[in-house]
Write an enzyme that holds these catalytic residues in place. Sequence first.
Site, mmCIF file in Angstrom:
data_model
loop_
_atom_site.group_PDB
_atom_site.id
_atom_site.type_symbol
_atom_site.label_atom_id
_atom_site.label_comp_id
_atom_site.label_asym_id
_atom_site.label_seq_id
_atom_site.Cartn_x
_atom_site.Cartn_y
_atom_site.Cartn_z
ATOM 1 N N THR A 59 -5.746 2.064 -7.024
ATOM 2 C CA THR A 59 -6.994 1.824 -6.300
ATOM 3 C C THR A 59 -7.794 3.110 -6.259
ATOM 4 O OG1 THR A 59 -5.931 0.135 -4.927
ATOM 5 C CG2 THR A 59 -8.006 1.041 -4.129
ATOM 6 N N SER A 93 0.824 -1.207 0.000
ATOM 7 C CA SER A 93 0.000 0.000 0.000
ATOM 8 C C SER A 93 0.861 1.260 0.000
ATOM 9 C CB SER A 93 -0.903 0.002 1.235
ATOM 10 O OG SER A 93 -1.581 1.236 1.356
ATOM 11 N N HIS A 106 -13.403 -3.046 -1.929
ATOM 12 C CA HIS A 106 -12.517 -2.529 -0.877
ATOM 13 C C HIS A 106 -12.807 -3.208 0.463
ATOM 14 C CE1 HIS A 106 -9.604 0.965 -0.727
ATOM 15 N NE2 HIS A 106 -9.501 0.426 0.469
ATOM 16 N N TYR A 126 -3.008 5.484 -4.527
ATOM 17 C CA TYR A 126 -4.296 6.140 -4.682
ATOM 18 C C TYR A 126 -4.105 7.413 -5.508
ATOM 19 C CZ TYR A 126 -5.924 3.124 -0.874
ATOM 20 O OH TYR A 126 -6.266 2.041 -0.090
#
Length: 388
Positions: free
Chosen positions: A156, A108, A278, A130
């Site tokens: 994402t 992430s 998600h 993101y």
Amino acid sequence: MGRGWFETVAEAQRRARKRLPASVYSALIAGAEQGSTLEDNQAAFTELGFAPHAADLYGQRDLGTTVMGQSLSLPVLISPTGVQAVHPDGEVAVARAAAARGTAMGLSGFASKPVEEVVRANPQTFFQTYWVGSRDDIERRMQRAREAGAIGLIATTDWSFSHGRDWGSPAIPERMNLRTKLKYAPQALTHPGWFAEFAKRRQIPDLTVPNMQQGDDAAPTFFGAYGTWMFTPPPSWEDITWMRKQWDGPFMLKGICRVDDAKRAVDAGVTSISVSNHGGNNLDGTPASIRALPAITDAVGDQVEVLLDGGVRRGTDVVKALALGARAVMIGRAYLWGLAANGQAGVENVLDILRGGIDSALLGLGHRSVHELGRSDLLVPPGFARGL
């Protein structure tokens, strides 16, 4: 079987709940609003049945596959999840576990460990980002991941910033200052196993996100980066196409629930898509990922690799997803519970549990390879799928 070994992901969750402070554990199980999507992600798998064979079964099965050009020993990848305060080694321990079991790591952008360190632990690392900040900011993060050796990018985009959860939003401190330490000290002291892991490394849970660092500035806190994300205008399909053009390697778009979005993703030139809501943390009331999967694989499965993310707890869940057309699945909460229960070994334990379940299902279904799975292996009740 080493010390601390467990037989099911459910047992890993039980141990994680016992070991972790309530505020940390609640962050792992939370979903949006009522949690209906969170629950359906798991419940939907139980509606699917198998059609096993009684003879002509194969003594050896091949679980290997490829995803975005990477050879994997089983069709399970690590899904990127944010700050992993369940264990001091966090994403590095997860990356090492994935490497030890022959699969890829999703890191992430909101991780607690830098991309450079995680890639060293597992060269098969996909970096997730993101749409946060300006295009220049996003491009700098992609360049850093590229220079670190990340083999692919995961974009994402599915997050509605809903904080109205029926059981209360997870309690995540804004920063670990003295006041915060005093406030959370009772939770830490009543969970000595969790606290001891950090204490012996002379660490405290780190709430900064180093992969969001800009230039020589200090790494922002999770909430600082989250705030920037909230106030960044959501991306358009033109933005997704732009992002894809900046990254010349494998590129996954994560968060697809609709056929029309899947087709737009193909038009944008992505390598793969992940059918995902998600983990129930986007728009509550969205059907389970596995319900949306069949229509999407029918529409674009011959053009891009389709993965599934959401609700996977058993090897049989993996097999059901593959039988409905997924190339592989991505897991999130399952490995975090393993990490909380027993560190790197706990994550390896979870992957071994899934591997065993996949292998057993292949045996019963009479297949030599995960690539032979198809819809004839399943009993799908009427009305199960949701063709959004």
